[in-house]
Design an enzyme around this catalytic site. Structure first.
Site, PDB file in Angstrom:
ATOM      1  CE1 TYR A 121       8.418   1.126  10.413  1.00 42.62           C
ATOM      2  CE2 TYR A 121       7.192   1.986  12.290  1.00 42.62           C
ATOM      3  CZ  TYR A 121       7.340   1.831  10.928  1.00 42.62           C
ATOM      4  OH  TYR A 121       6.404   2.372  10.080  1.00 42.62           O
ATOM      5  CE  LYS A 167      15.606  -2.381  -4.303  1.00 40.98           C
ATOM      6  NZ  LYS A 167      15.002  -2.392  -5.649  1.00 40.98           N
ATOM      7  CG  ASP A 200      11.792  -2.739  -6.832  1.00 39.89           C
ATOM      8  OD1 ASP A 200      11.742  -3.933  -6.455  1.00 39.89           O
ATOM      9  OD2 ASP A 200      12.729  -2.292  -7.532  1.00 39.89           O
ATOM     10  CG  ASP A 224       4.111   1.826   7.730  1.00 39.70           C
ATOM     11  OD1 ASP A 224       2.958   1.797   8.170  1.00 39.70           O
ATOM     12  OD2 ASP A 224       4.732   2.885   7.495  1.00 39.70           O
ATOM     13  CG  ASP A 228      -0.930   3.241   4.580  1.00 37.15           C
ATOM     14  OD1 ASP A 228      -1.134   2.451   5.524  1.00 37.15           O
ATOM     15  OD2 ASP A 228      -0.935   4.480   4.719  1.00 37.15           O
TER      16      ASP A 228
HETATM   17  C1  IPM Z   1       0.779   1.835  11.222  1.00 33.32           C
HETATM   18  C2  IPM Z   1       1.129   3.264  11.497  1.00 33.32           C
HETATM   19  C3  IPM Z   1       2.258   3.324  12.529  1.00 33.32           C
HETATM   20  C4  IPM Z   1       3.455   2.615  11.945  1.00 33.32           C
HETATM   21  C5  IPM Z   1       2.623   4.751  12.969  1.00 33.32           C
HETATM   22  C6  IPM Z   1       1.412   5.481  13.517  1.00 33.32           C
HETATM   23  C7  IPM Z   1       3.739   4.787  13.961  1.00 33.32           C
HETATM   24  O1  IPM Z   1       1.457   3.926  10.335  1.00 33.32           O
HETATM   25  O2  IPM Z   1       0.375   1.114  12.151  1.00 33.32           O
HETATM   26  O3  IPM Z   1       0.874   1.400  10.065  1.00 33.32           O
HETATM   27  O4  IPM Z   1       4.252   3.221  11.235  1.00 33.32           O
HETATM   28  O5  IPM Z   1       3.602   1.428  12.218  1.00 33.32           O
HETATM   29 MN    MN Z   2       1.191   2.690   8.539  1.00 30.87          MN
END
Ligand code: IPM
Ligand code: MN
Length: 332
Positions: A121, A167, A200, A224, A228
């Protein structure tokens, strides 16, 4: 008076923010909201996804609540600008299963600490003759400070183990620095268990034996992705809050986005936004009120009667908020 910057943003960000402040309003706290804009609609009005005014305000208030923003193609996301401007280097993402919520596993309770300031990032991406290249920046300074943050967090919250995720078998140099920093800092925490896994393998363990995890610390993009995946374990993105923490500021936001396709219906699950507000209350050292708000929400989830569609109910965002507020008012 505790001054809070409120950035509702776009889409369902605005809807869940309304729900969260509706509940916050019934706490025994003197919160003073100052609203600020960022995101897609803000860009259409002002030509900027995150005006200086908004950034300056977040620097002056005690904490910021952030809904969600829609990305403007070709422009840096407002949340990434805020993380950078305020040096919010640690992103805390709790993965917790709640009774009454359709979760792949019960009794899950671990926390992902995501490095929030560098890695993939860093914004160092460019086109080349062959295609494009992104630079993955991993510094000792950032790796040590996120490791220290994770160990301190584990210690403070009574957790036992910190797992570094990387990794380093392929990214020998960058993740070598990350892994070495983790173990170096870890020497100062003899009472905490330390281990490290490849990313992984970690992704698989999330599905096969997630109960082994306690606190995880990892680089930006891995955090990130894993957060999720963590959301998927416990009922979806509607339930995962986050805290972006720096040395001077804290910004609290749901892990979900602005969900343009669901916006305007008033049916988004407000739980992640409310749990983000709970994390904010803890950051402000308002622990009693944090526990009350959390308990009210958990009771509503557990009863499962007045909850949104993703949770198997038929309630609107604000009906669920009203139910949480009612519960809260009945808890002394
Ligand atoms: C998160 C989101 C952000 C990220 C995006 C919206 C830029 O996915 O906060 O996890 O990638 O950090
Ligand atoms: Mn995210």
């Amino acid at each position: 008076m505790i001054k809070i910057t409120i950035i509702p943003g776009d889409g369902i960000g605005k809807e869940v923010m309304n729900a969260a402040t509706y509940v916050l309003d019934s706490l025994e706290l003197n919160l003073d909201y100052i609203f600020a804009s960022a995101g897609y609609e803000c860009f259409e009005k002002t030509g900027s996804t995150i005006p200086d005014e908004t950034i300056n305000l977040t620097k002056k208030t005690s904490a910021t609540l952030f809904g969600a923003v829609t990305t403007v193609p070709g422009h840096k996301s407002a949340i990434l600008s805020l993380r950078k401007e305020l040096d919010l280097y640690a992103n805390i993402r709790p993965v917790k299963s709640y009774p009454g919520v359709n979760s792949l596993f019960q009794d899950l309770d671990f926390v992902i600490i995501r490095e929030n300031s560098e890695g993939l990032y860093s914004g160092l991406e460019e086109y080349t003759d062959e295609g494009a290249v992104a630079k993955r920046v991993i510094t000792r300074r950032a790796s040590e400070r996120i490791s220290k943050f994770a160990f301190d967090y584990a210690q403070k919250t009574g957790r036992k183990k910190v797992t570094a995720v990387h990794k380093a078998n392929v990214l020998k140099k960058t993740d070598g620095v990350f892994k070495d920093s983790f173990y170096k800092v870890g020497e100062e925490y003899p009472d905490l268990e330390k281990e490290d896994f490849y990313v992984d393998a970690t992704a698989m363990y999330f599905l096969t034996k997630p109960h082994i995890f306690d606190v995880l610390v990892t680089t930006n993009l891995f955090g990130d992705i894993l957060s999720d995946e963590g959301a998927g374990l416990v009922g979806g993105l509607g339930l995962i809050p986050s805290a972006n923490i720096g040395d001077k500021q804290g910004l609290f936001e749901p892990v979900h986005g602005s969900a343009p396709r669901h916006a305007g219906k008033g049916t988004a699950n407000p739980a992640a936004m409310m749990l983000s507000a709970v994390l904010m209350l803890d950051y402000l050292e308002e622990h009693d009120e944090a526990r009350r708000m959390e308990k009210a929400l958990i009771d509503v989830l557990d009863e499962g009667k007045v909850v949104t569609g993703d949770l198997g109910g038929t309630a609107s965002t604000m009906e669920m908020a009203a139910e949480v507020r009612k519960k809260l008012e009945s808890l002394s």
